[in-house]
Design an enzyme around this catalytic site. Structure first.
Site, PDB file in Angstrom:
ATOM      1  CD  GLU A  42       0.022 -59.748  -6.627  1.00 54.01           C
ATOM      2  OE1 GLU A  42       0.272 -59.386  -7.893  1.00 54.01           O
ATOM      3  OE2 GLU A  42       0.732 -59.943  -5.621  1.00 54.01           O
ATOM      4  CB  THR A  43      -6.893 -60.595  -2.793  1.00 55.94           C
ATOM      5  OG1 THR A  43      -6.613 -59.921  -1.812  1.00 55.94           O
ATOM      6  CG2 THR A  43      -8.152 -61.667  -2.424  1.00 55.94           C
TER       7      THR A  43
END
Length: 271
Positions: A47-48
């Site tokens: 995830e970002t």
């Protein structure tokens, strides 16, 4: 050319090269969704997180999370990484951050060197998984099968032995073709250092195994709290990197306590 700050942290760990890595990109205003998705793909982490300040309202920031392929409605480790960044890199003065998200208002508060996240419980309902999915995971049959209500393509398989969960070697190619989203596997712990052992496989989303997952513990902690009668539990996510999460279930909320470590900071250059 536009430059953006970017941070990469290891979440749910107290030392580098463990826990779950996440990228954090603070913004002054939202980028186009397509650009944020491309940044997440370029980062190639599970995830970002992106967040923007909220001028007026019930929150300090609005946060969103992207895997390399899709936006997701809730992510624990990238929220922990974002809170660490806001507290320790951006100079936030308070002890609690309120975050607006697609899963409602979330909070992150300081607790010594740790951060405690306040997340919604992720309810589950009885479900079924095909024989092909079960075979792609293990030769042993689960005791129970559920689906996550908010993500009805996420399976939850409960096994009798934590050794089954720890030793599981899924056929990721087959699992990615069979499961639309992800599969959580969990079992009671045989050791004294935790109450439950879990793993989370998402090959359909380009992530074979998520290393340490806050969202997943919002699924398994309430389940094991109900089974054991304990409101406070320690979960261990038995991925290659591994990580412990302290969980406290209070009604419809789960408090997730963990640490994060800064690995890298830099700049993104956008045309």
């Amino acid at each position: 050319m536009t430059t953006l700050p970017i941070y990469q942290l290891d979440a749910f760990t107290s030392h580098l090269f463990a826990g779950n890595p996440a990228a954090v990109v603070p913004l002054e205003q939202w980028l186009p969704d397509e650009t944020m998705q491309l940044i997440a793909l370029e980062n190639n982490l599970s995830e970002t997180a992106f967040f923007v300040p909220v001028e007026n309202g019930d929150a300090d920031f609005h946060i969103r999370w992207f895997t390399p392929t899709v936006e997701v409605p809730l992510c624990g480790h990238a929220t922990l990484a974002s809170a660490f960044t806001i507290f320790n890199q951006l100079g936030f003065a308070g002890d609690e951050i309120r975050l607006q998200s697609k899963s409602g208002i979330l909070t992150a508060r300081r607790d010594g060197e740790a951060i405690v996240l306040n997340f919604p419980v992720q309810p589950i309902v009885p479900g079924t998984a095909s024989d092909a999915i079960l075979a792609a995971l293990s030769q042993e049959k689960p005791q129970e099968v559920f689906k996550v209500v908010s993500r009805d393509t996420d399976y939850v398989l409960v096994y009798e032995s934590d050794k089954t969960v720890r030793d599981m070697k899924p056929d990721m190619s087959a699992l990615g073709a069979l499961a639309d989203r992800g599969v959580i596997v969990t079992a009671p712990s045989d050791s004294d250092d935790c109450d439950m052992v879990s793993r989370y496989f998402l090959p359909a989303l380009g992530i074979n195994e998520d290393p340490v997952t806050g969202y997943m513990h919002c699924v398994v902690a309430p389940y094991w709290a109900g089974k054991t009668g304990k409101a406070s539990l320690i979960g261990y996510q038995a991925s290659a990197r591994g990580g412990f999460i302290e969980c406290t279930v209070e009604g419809e909320r789960v408090h997730l306590k963990g640490r994060a470590v800064l690995y890298m900071k830099g700049e993104i250059y956008l045309p």
